[in-house]
Motif scaffolding. Structure first.
Motif, short mmCIF file in Angstrom:
data_model
loop_
_atom_site.label_atom_id
_atom_site.label_comp_id
_atom_site.label_asym_id
_atom_site.label_seq_id
_atom_site.Cartn_x
_atom_site.Cartn_y
_atom_site.Cartn_z
N TRP A 116 -20.28 -50.52 -30.96
CA TRP A 116 -20.30 -49.48 -31.42
C TRP A 116 -19.75 -49.27 -29.50
O TRP A 116 -20.07 -49.89 -29.12
N LEU A 117 -18.80 -48.58 -29.63
CA LEU A 117 -19.10 -48.27 -28.36
C LEU A 117 -18.73 -46.07 -28.23
O LEU A 117 -18.51 -45.66 -28.04
N PRO A 118 -19.97 -45.75 -27.04
CA PRO A 118 -20.09 -44.44 -27.42
C PRO A 118 -18.63 -43.86 -26.24
O PRO A 118 -18.65 -43.57 -25.61
N VAL A 119 -17.63 -42.69 -27.81
CA VAL A 119 -16.79 -42.72 -26.70
C VAL A 119 -16.57 -41.37 -26.59
O VAL A 119 -15.73 -40.55 -25.59
N GLY A 120 -18.14 -40.53 -26.34
CA GLY A 120 -17.75 -38.80 -26.31
C GLY A 120 -19.15 -38.31 -26.37
O GLY A 120 -20.17 -39.24 -27.22
N GLY A 121 -19.20 -37.01 -26.04
CA GLY A 121 -20.70 -36.05 -26.94
C GLY A 121 -20.47 -34.68 -26.59
O GLY A 121 -19.61 -34.41 -26.22
N GLU A 122 -21.27 -34.23 -27.46
CA GLU A 122 -20.97 -33.18 -27.76
C GLU A 122 -22.69 -32.33 -28.04
O GLU A 122 -23.52 -32.77 -28.80
N PHE A 123 -22.60 -30.97 -26.87
CA PHE A 123 -24.11 -30.48 -27.66
C PHE A 123 -24.07 -29.67 -28.16
O PHE A 123 -22.47 -28.51 -28.99
N ILE A 124 -24.78 -29.11 -29.29
CA ILE A 124 -25.04 -28.26 -30.31
C ILE A 124 -26.03 -27.04 -30.42
O ILE A 124 -27.40 -27.78 -29.93
N ALA A 125 -25.13 -26.48 -30.56
CA ALA A 125 -26.51 -24.55 -29.58
C ALA A 125 -27.07 -24.81 -31.26
O ALA A 125 -26.94 -24.38 -32.03
N SER A 126 -28.39 -24.02 -31.14
CA SER A 126 -29.19 -23.49 -31.94
C SER A 126 -29.24 -22.28 -32.50
O SER A 126 -28.47 -21.34 -31.00
N GLU A 127 -29.38 -21.40 -33.48
CA GLU A 127 -28.49 -20.22 -33.65
C GLU A 127 -29.85 -19.22 -32.64
O GLU A 127 -28.97 -18.30 -32.83
N THR A 128 -30.53 -20.08 -32.10
CA THR A 128 -31.72 -18.79 -31.57
C THR A 128 -31.01 -18.47 -30.28
O THR A 128 -31.98 -17.92 -29.40
N LEU A 129 -30.47 -19.16 -29.68
CA LEU A 129 -29.74 -19.82 -28.46
C LEU A 129 -29.29 -18.09 -28.04
O LEU A 129 -28.42 -17.02 -28.84
N ALA A 130 -29.84 -17.33 -26.76
CA ALA A 130 -28.75 -16.23 -26.48
C ALA A 130 -27.40 -16.17 -26.31
O ALA A 130 -26.06 -17.60 -26.82
N PRO A 131 -26.13 -15.01 -26.24
CA PRO A 131 -24.71 -15.18 -25.91
C PRO A 131 -24.62 -16.08 -25.06
O PRO A 131 -23.64 -16.73 -24.96
N GLU A 132 -25.42 -16.13 -23.65
CA GLU A 132 -24.37 -16.90 -22.27
C GLU A 132 -25.20 -17.77 -22.66
O GLU A 132 -24.60 -18.52 -22.02
N GLN A 133 -26.65 -18.24 -23.51
CA GLN A 133 -25.97 -19.47 -23.47
C GLN A 133 -25.60 -20.59 -24.55
O GLN A 133 -25.02 -21.25 -24.17
N LYS A 134 -24.86 -20.18 -25.39
CA LYS A 134 -23.95 -20.38 -26.34
C LYS A 134 -22.85 -20.19 -25.85
O LYS A 134 -21.55 -21.70 -25.81
N ALA A 135 -22.11 -19.95 -24.49
CA ALA A 135 -21.12 -19.79 -23.68
C ALA A 135 -21.77 -20.82 -23.07
O ALA A 135 -20.48 -21.62 -22.60
N ALA A 136 -22.52 -21.29 -22.52
CA ALA A 136 -22.84 -22.40 -21.51
C ALA A 136 -22.32 -23.63 -22.04
O ALA A 136 -21.95 -25.03 -21.97
N VAL A 137 -22.97 -23.48 -23.61
CA VAL A 137 -22.66 -25.20 -24.69
C VAL A 137 -21.22 -25.14 -24.84
O VAL A 137 -21.03 -26.14 -24.20
N ALA A 138 -20.47 -24.18 -24.76
CA ALA A 138 -18.96 -24.45 -24.54
C ALA A 138 -17.91 -25.17 -23.94
O ALA A 138 -17.82 -25.56 -24.14
N SER A 139 -18.80 -24.07 -22.20
CA SER A 139 -18.30 -24.95 -21.34
C SER A 139 -18.51 -25.63 -21.45
O SER A 139 -17.40 -27.14 -20.85
N ALA A 140 -19.86 -26.39 -21.35
CA ALA A 140 -20.16 -27.80 -21.76
C ALA A 140 -19.37 -28.61 -21.96
O ALA A 140 -19.12 -29.70 -21.56
N ASN A 141 -19.48 -28.47 -23.65
CA ASN A 141 -18.46 -29.33 -24.26
C ASN A 141 -16.98 -29.73 -23.79
O ASN A 141 -16.47 -30.29 -23.85
N ALA A 142 -16.68 -28.48 -23.18
CA ALA A 142 -14.95 -28.48 -22.79
C ALA A 142 -15.28 -29.57 -21.97
O ALA A 142 -14.59 -30.14 -21.33
#
Length: 224
Positions: A116-142
């Motif tokens: 198996w080869l790790p070909v990608g990754g993704e951060f999963i945000a918890s529901e308790t994150l603040a809006p700016e933190q959820k936005a950061a997770v989306a940006s990091a995944n992009a």
């Protein structure tokens, strides 16, 4: 991971020995955690998936000639990735698919022990994150999708430990086989069959937790 353990221990000792700089060290620690997660990723594997997605988009428009360079690049990068230290061997039955990314109905499980080869990754945000933190997770995944792990790690500093990291694992031999078939179909001017082959490759990917790979990979390295 064995190379990382001394670094981990050193960072922990420094943290306890220098309480006056706890805030700064905490940020460094969070940054280190992100980089440790990215350590599992195959750079060539990530770029190959980007090439595959690009080729699929072009083929969906019926343009075979324009898709060939991306497919050739994907083949070359996958060949390079097969020698990467990030790959490991396991049976699919031993993988625990991340609940955030259930397997598609079109997924065909592979049998036996495979690489198996790790070909990608993704951060999963918890529901308790603040809006700016959820936005950061989306940006990091992009940023991760573009292969920019340094920027993703920087972006995730505002999130800290409140996000899980999952890895996309591709079974190397079936994945390569599907890409090779897609290339043959593309060269033969059969875009629809080529798209189906690429979909087969993408559907073979299994998402698992970073912790699972951390515990499994060293054991495989010892066996090898």
């Amino acid at each position: 991971m064995r190379i990382l353990l001394p670094i981990l221990a050193s960072a922990a000792l420094t943290l306890s020995a220098m309480p006056a700089h706890a805030g700064s060290l905490h940020k460094d620690w969070e940054s280190f955690k992100a980089h440790r997660a990215f350590h599992h990723l195959s750079a060539d594997g990530q770029r190959a998936v980007t090439d595959i997605l690009k080729a699929r988009q072009i083929l969906s428009a019926g343009q075979t000639d324009a898709a060939i360079p991306a497919l050739y690049d994907a083949q070359k990068r996958l060949t390079a990735a097969t020698t990467a230290s990030q790959k490991f061997q396991a049976a699919e039955n031993d993988l625990h698919a991340a609940p955030q990314h259930p397997l598609p109905s079109t997924h065909h499980a592979v049998s036996g022990q495979v690489d198996w080869l790790p070909v990608g990754g993704e951060f999963i945000a918890s529901e308790t994150l603040a809006p700016e933190q959820k936005a950061a997770v989306a940006s990091a995944n992009a940023q991760l999708k573009n292969g920019d792990t340094d920027s993703a790690a920087q972006t995730m500093k505002v999130v800290g430990q409140n996000a899980d990291f999952i890895l996309a694992l591709a079974p190397i031999a079936p994945f390569q086989g599907a890409i090779n078939r897609a290339t043959v179909f593309t060269e033969g001017r059969h875009p629809q069959q080529a798209v189906e082959a690429l979909d087969e490759a993408l559907d073979s990917i299994v998402f698992v937790s970073e912790d699972f790979v951390t515990t499994l990979a060293p054991a495989n390295a010892t066996k090898k």
